[in-house]
Structure formats: C-alpha cells, structure tokens
Design an enzyme around this catalytic site. Sequence first.
Site, short mmCIF file in Angstrom:
data_model
loop_
_atom_site.label_atom_id
_atom_site.label_comp_id
_atom_site.label_asym_id
_atom_site.label_seq_id
_atom_site.Cartn_x
_atom_site.Cartn_y
_atom_site.Cartn_z
N HIS A 130 28.40 50.99 17.23
CA HIS A 130 28.74 49.59 17.40
C HIS A 130 29.16 49.32 18.83
O HIS A 130 29.60 50.23 19.56
CB HIS A 130 29.86 49.18 16.44
N CYS A 131 29.02 48.06 19.24
CA CYS A 131 29.56 47.62 20.52
C CYS A 131 30.68 46.64 20.22
O CYS A 131 31.32 46.72 19.18
CB CYS A 131 28.47 46.99 21.39
N MET A 132 30.93 45.70 21.09
CA MET A 132 32.04 44.79 20.89
C MET A 132 31.82 43.84 19.72
O MET A 132 32.76 43.44 19.04
CB MET A 132 32.28 43.97 22.15
#
Length: 640
Positions: free
Chosen positions: A25-27
């Site tokens: 995942h990213c932000m």
Amino acid sequence: MTNLELAKRLVELLGGKNNVEKATHCMTRLRVTCKDTTRVDDKAIKATEGVLGLVIDGSSYQIVLGPGKVKKVTDICTDELGLPKAAGNDSNWEENKAKIKGQQKQSKLKQFLKLISEIFVPIIPAIIAAGLFNGFGSLLSQLIADGVVTGSFFQMLQLILSLLGGAFLSYFAIYTGIRAAEVFGATPAFGGMIGGISIGANIIEIAKMIGLYNETVPLESVLTTGKGGIIGVIFGVWVLSVIEKNIRKRIPDVLDLIITPFVSLLVSGVIFIFIIMSVAGFVSDGLVSLLTIIINSTNPVIRVISGFLLSALFLPMVLLGLHHGLIPIYAVQLEQMGGVSLFPVLSMGGAGQVGAAIAIYLVARKVGNKKMQGIITGALPAGFLGVGEPLIYGVTLPMGKPFITAGIGAGFGGAYIMFTQVMANAWGPSGLVAIPLMQGATGMLNFLIGLIIAYIGGFIVTKLWIKDSDVREEEENFETTNVEEKYTDQAVLYAPVTGSCIPLTEVKDEVFANKMMGDGVAFTFDGDTVVSPCDGTIVMIAATKHAIGIQGDDGVEVLIHVGLDTVSLNGEGFKASINQGDHVKKGEAILQIDHKLMKEKGMDLTTPMIITNTDQYHLAPTYNDSVIAGDTEVLKCNRK
C-alpha cells in the site's frame, strides 16, 4: 462495512488469494498485482462500499481507500487473509518483475521509477511523522525565542519534538539503505550499513588522506560526509546486492555466515566510498543546482512561471507514471536543503481538481444530472483532504476538458507557492492535511492561500470552459438505449472447442465454480484449436493469450478462459489467430494452443466460457459429452 469485511470482499473480487502475486500500500491505495486479470471483477470493486476509486495498469490494481484506512485494510489482507506481501528479500523479485513487464509492456523508465517508488513508499509514514515533529518543534522554538511562550515545560516539549524528528531524519540514509536492500534482494542490515557509511565521521579523515577534502569550503569537497546522499546510497546498495548474491552462490554453506557478509561489505564498501559517493555527489549536487535555478531563483518571474507549469503538468505526469521519479528528488532536497520546495508546489494539482469539481457540480445541478452530483458529493471531502483519485477518475478525466481546466487552475496556486518560496519539512498527503508539514507559521499560511487560489482557479477556468451539454446526462442515456435496442431477445452460443461440455460448478477453481465472474459452462478437450462461439467482435485478448473476450453481435458478452492456471505460462504455448477489434464469425479459429506442451507443464485445460453480463440474461445450458467446435449448440441466453 468493517475493515475486515471490506478486506474479505476485496480479496474475493480480486480472484481469491491465489490470484494475487503481491500486495502493498501507499498513502491512499491498496496496490495489488494479479496473476490473471480476467478473474478480477473491477466493476464490483468500484461499487464496493468503502472503495473511493480504482486504477488499473495492466495486471496492477490500485484500489483507493484513503489515508489511514488503507494501512488497516492492507494489514488484514496480508496478515489475516494470506495475501503475499510485496516487500521482501526473496529471489522472486526478478521473476515478478519479468511477469509484470510481460503483462504491462511498460517502458524501462516507468519500471525504474516504480522500483524507486517501492523503496520509499513504506517509509513515507515515518517521513511524515518526523516532518510534523520537526515542524512543530521549529514553530515552538520560534515562539520561545519571540517570548510568546515561556517556561521549562515548553523548552522540554521543544526538545522532545526535535528529538523525535531527528530520530528518523538524522539517519535517513540508513533507513533508505535498509529498504533498498529489501527491494534489491540484499540483506537489509547490510544495506543499513552502506547508508551508515555515508554519514560516518571517518569519511572526512579518509578524504583528507587522499586529497579530496576542501577544508576551506567543506561543502565543495569531492568526498565528505553525506556526499552522494540518497542517490548514492541506493546505487551503493544495488552494487552490494549484486556482489552478495554472486559471493553467496560460490561459498560453501559452512562458511557462508562468515565469508559472505565480510567480503560483500568490504568490497561494496570500498567501491561505495571511493567511487559511488563522489560520482553520485556530482549528480546530486547538479540536481540541487538545477532545482535552485528553477525553484529558488531570485527572479520572481522565473519562480512564478516554473510554479505554474509544475502544478499544471503534475497530474498528467501521474497518469503517465512519471511521478514516481519525484520521490528521490524530494529526498535529495530534504537532505541537502533542509526542506522540500517541490512538494508544496505539486500539491496544488489536487486542489485544482477540487475547484473544477465544484464548477461541474453546479452545472450538473442546473441540468439535472443527479448521478454526477452524487459522485462529486461523495468525492469532494476526500479531495479537500488530499485524496484526489475519486475526483480525477470519477469526474474530470472521463469528461476530458475539466481535467485540463483543473490543471490550469492548479497552476495559479503553484505560481503563488513558488513566488512565496514555501518549504515543507517532509512530503506526504496533499490538501488541507498537508498544512502542518510546511515550515513555519508563514509557510503554513502561504500554503493555505495557495490551496484557496488553486480551488478558485480550477473553478473559474472550468466554469468558463465547460458547457451544459458536457454535463447533461440525458444524451448518454439516449445513446445507450439505441445500442441496446439492436440486440436480439435470445443469443445462442456454440462450443468453442471439440470435447465435452460440463457445468461450471464442476470446474476446480472457486472463482469459476462459484460464478464470481458470471454464469456459463465449461469444456474439457484434447484439440489444439479454439473457435468463436458466436458472431461478434474481439474486445479483449489477455497479454498472456490464455483468455479472449468477445462482444456478440446480439449483445452477449463472452469470456473464454483456456485452462485454470495457464496465465503462469506467460503466453508460452498460445498463438492468437485474431487481433483485438477484429470481427469474427461463429466457428472461426481465434486461438491455437500447444496441447502437448500444456500436458508436459501439467496444466489443467478445463476451459470456462463465462457470460460476463449474466445479469441481463436467463441462461439455458445444454451439457453434452461430445460437442464439436463451432457446430454444437451449448448455451441459450434469453434476455430478461
């Protein structure tokens, strides 16, 4: 829907955990790479409660969940539901890269930029936290100096905040080295040591001994502490990974624990100190000098023009996947300049989308497009908080013109940010939540003003450019009705292969057996040819050639999936006889397969034929132990 329920639903719609190669995942996004894209129900994912949007790039699915929520859902997916984590030091990295390259057909530049992004994405939360600690610590320090607040409590608080921020940023090179090692397949601790070398005090003494240290102007030394920065550390760790892997292959197991670490670090360390740090230093210094000319120019006209262009062009860069290359630039700025000037400017891109969406909402309300009003109403709060994907992919980009007008509007905000020279302590989410990341009270205020300018700019330019007809819903509905009217009430499908027709529930794959992708039938066969089951148009050919989608002339949407795990062959043994967009007749050959190779590989060639728009039909299958390709009727689809 709870996070656990959402995670289970997403895994199901992604084709089950066995269809997922890696998840991270990213932000704002759950990023998943799938083995077989035909098993993914992207429409259902978009419609799932809690999902703000979906971005598809080949076999890569980016499910937008929003800040905070995305980490919780990802943790459940990987820790409780068994999805494989993307980060790691296993040898599958090169294999996965080859698979993704084969399916996505991306340029080498985009692959490289994504690789760089993989290094930094997991440590962005720490960057944000450290930036906030330093920002509040700096603000408190200024308040103490100005006499606004006094007392030992505030002095203690300022020291604690600075200590917490420095705990990460002072050792940024070490953390980067650890992450780079995980991505490149080296031992993480070794990567941390390479990062530690770059900030070690002994570098100065070594540089003096070989005449590379400038004692008059230390920062202009060819070799000094921190020279080469993050760029040098990443390249140094890559060299380490190559050396370590080669040594490990040649060292007996009994000596591996002693010889491999010692020799790998000695050789790569020497190369890093005497070559990489100096060379990367020139690159890093050049990059900072270029940014200084463009971004920190003393000429306000240059700053305004560059700010406008950077903000206006940022979102097109995101669409092209080029934004990943900005992360190391952020890191270089943070390390060498004590702050990031590029991030505040580019944050205006999302603000322009917000202004454009408000303008579209007013027009949608005027023309009675309630669907568009609903989309914008749901997406605007996330847009104000820096999550721009729902507005981009749900509103402005599909409409076309507003995507351009939003960028122009964002440019005005970027021009103001660059004119006032706003700096950030870190990078992270944009929008209103990024205000505390800016340096000093003045920086925070100017960033807020920049956002407001971008909101207004996006609104005005969009309102001037779009027409009522661009937003009116009735025209789209009229076209859809006309298209559906030409379809017949019944579609008849014939066997695509010569063999046996069996119920879909007998397929040894839960995605097909449970009809997650739609209803239909399946086939077992021994031949080498797959034919079209109806007259229609080829609308999809999987990159691995194992699945073909057909839009029947009578309206039925057909997916032929040859074999159950044949995606793992990466196209080996398959040869398409047609191209996407071709019109085919019933019984016309569309695919040739190497049946002998399939048996040697142990492939299960049970072939489902799915009606992907099942909700529009009542199906009447005819199961038969002996069907002939293109000749035997196997499925009647009666329109509801």
